[in-house]
Write a protein that holds these residues in place. Structure first.
Motif, short mmCIF file in Angstrom:
data_model
loop_
_atom_site.label_atom_id
_atom_site.label_comp_id
_atom_site.label_asym_id
_atom_site.label_seq_id
_atom_site.Cartn_x
_atom_site.Cartn_y
_atom_site.Cartn_z
N UNK A 1 -5.04 6.66 -10.03
CA UNK A 1 -6.06 5.77 -9.48
C UNK A 1 -5.46 4.82 -8.45
N UNK A 2 -4.25 4.34 -8.71
CA UNK A 2 -3.59 3.43 -7.77
C UNK A 2 -3.33 4.12 -6.44
N UNK A 3 -2.88 5.37 -6.48
CA UNK A 3 -2.63 6.13 -5.25
C UNK A 3 -3.93 6.33 -4.47
N UNK A 4 -4.97 6.75 -5.18
CA UNK A 4 -6.25 7.01 -4.52
C UNK A 4 -6.83 5.72 -3.94
N UNK A 5 -6.72 4.62 -4.66
CA UNK A 5 -7.24 3.34 -4.16
C UNK A 5 -6.45 2.89 -2.93
N UNK B 1 0.84 -1.21 0.00
CA UNK B 1 0.00 0.00 0.00
C UNK B 1 0.86 1.25 0.00
N UNK B 2 1.92 1.22 0.78
CA UNK B 2 2.82 2.37 0.84
C UNK B 2 3.46 2.63 -0.52
N UNK B 3 3.83 1.57 -1.21
CA UNK B 3 4.40 1.73 -2.55
C UNK B 3 3.38 2.35 -3.50
N UNK B 4 2.13 1.91 -3.40
CA UNK B 4 1.08 2.46 -4.25
C UNK B 4 0.81 3.93 -3.92
N UNK B 5 0.94 4.28 -2.64
CA UNK B 5 0.69 5.66 -2.24
C UNK B 5 1.83 6.59 -2.65
N UNK B 6 2.97 6.03 -3.03
CA UNK B 6 4.09 6.84 -3.51
C UNK B 6 3.95 7.24 -4.97
N UNK B 7 2.93 6.74 -5.59
CA UNK B 7 2.68 7.12 -6.99
C UNK B 7 2.10 8.53 -7.03
N UNK B 8 1.85 9.01 -8.21
CA UNK B 8 1.28 10.37 -8.36
C UNK B 8 -0.01 10.49 -7.54
N UNK B 9 -0.18 11.59 -6.81
CA UNK B 9 -1.36 11.75 -5.95
C UNK B 9 -2.69 11.70 -6.70
N UNK B 10 -2.68 12.01 -7.98
CA UNK B 10 -3.95 11.98 -8.72
C UNK B 10 -4.15 10.67 -9.48
N UNK C 1 -4.78 4.81 -0.86
CA UNK C 1 -5.10 5.74 0.23
C UNK C 1 -6.46 5.39 0.85
N UNK C 2 -7.43 5.10 0.00
CA UNK C 2 -8.75 4.73 0.50
C UNK C 2 -8.69 3.44 1.31
N UNK C 3 -7.91 2.47 0.85
CA UNK C 3 -7.76 1.21 1.58
C UNK C 3 -7.06 1.44 2.91
N UNK C 4 -6.05 2.31 2.92
CA UNK C 4 -5.35 2.64 4.16
C UNK C 4 -6.31 3.27 5.17
N UNK C 5 -7.11 4.20 4.71
CA UNK C 5 -8.10 4.85 5.58
C UNK C 5 -9.13 3.84 6.08
N UNK C 6 -9.55 2.92 5.19
CA UNK C 6 -10.51 1.90 5.60
C UNK C 6 -9.93 1.01 6.69
N UNK C 7 -8.69 0.58 6.52
CA UNK C 7 -8.04 -0.25 7.54
C UNK C 7 -7.86 0.50 8.85
N UNK C 8 -7.50 1.77 8.74
CA UNK C 8 -7.32 2.60 9.93
C UNK C 8 -8.64 2.74 10.67
N UNK C 9 -9.71 2.98 9.93
CA UNK C 9 -11.04 3.12 10.54
C UNK C 9 -11.46 1.81 11.20
N UNK C 10 -11.20 0.69 10.51
CA UNK C 10 -11.54 -0.61 11.07
C UNK C 10 -10.77 -0.87 12.37
N UNK C 11 -9.50 -0.50 12.38
CA UNK C 11 -8.69 -0.67 13.59
C UNK C 11 -9.21 0.21 14.73
N UNK C 12 -9.63 1.42 14.40
CA UNK C 12 -10.18 2.31 15.42
C UNK C 12 -11.49 1.77 15.96
#
Length: 103
Positions: A24-28, A13-22, A30-41
């Motif tokens: 699709x891979x970066x956005x996907x 996920x970190x590698x995908x988030x290092x791509x260009x911010x705009x 980032x969304x997965x990271x936020x989903x996992x973070x929310x699930x952990x919370x």
């Protein structure tokens, strides 16, 4: 074929988030990271609720133990008073017997 973000580990996920911010891979990613973070919370919040309920049961048990200790102390005080009265009655009886013998 690209891996689904749900199947990626955090490094991927970190590698995908290092791509260009705009991208699709970066956005996907980032969304997965936020989903996992929310699930952990949410899991952490659920654990805190369970812990709070356990603490509530412990507090209730402590109150019941304190009440039992208080009741036990009252019984012991009553027993001491009865024993003192019994000792006093024995002393009075001994004095009465002594005075009857001396007369």
């Amino acid at each position: 074929m690209a891996k689904d973000t749900k199947d990626m580990d955090l490094d991927e996920l970190a590698q995908q988030m290092n791509l260009r911010p705009d991208s699709l891979a970066h956005l996907a990613a980032h969304a997965e990271f936020i989903r996992r973070q929310t699930e952990a919370q949410l899991q952490a919040a659920q654990a805190q609720v369970i812990a709070a309920k356990a603490e509530e049961r412990v507090a209730t048990a402590s109150i019941e133990a304190a009440d039992a200790t208080k009741k036990n102390a009252k019984y012991m005080l009553t027993a001491v008073i009865v024993a003192a009265l019994s000792a006093l009655a024995s002393a009075v009886a001994a004095c009465y017997s002594y005075w009857n013998i001396v007369k």
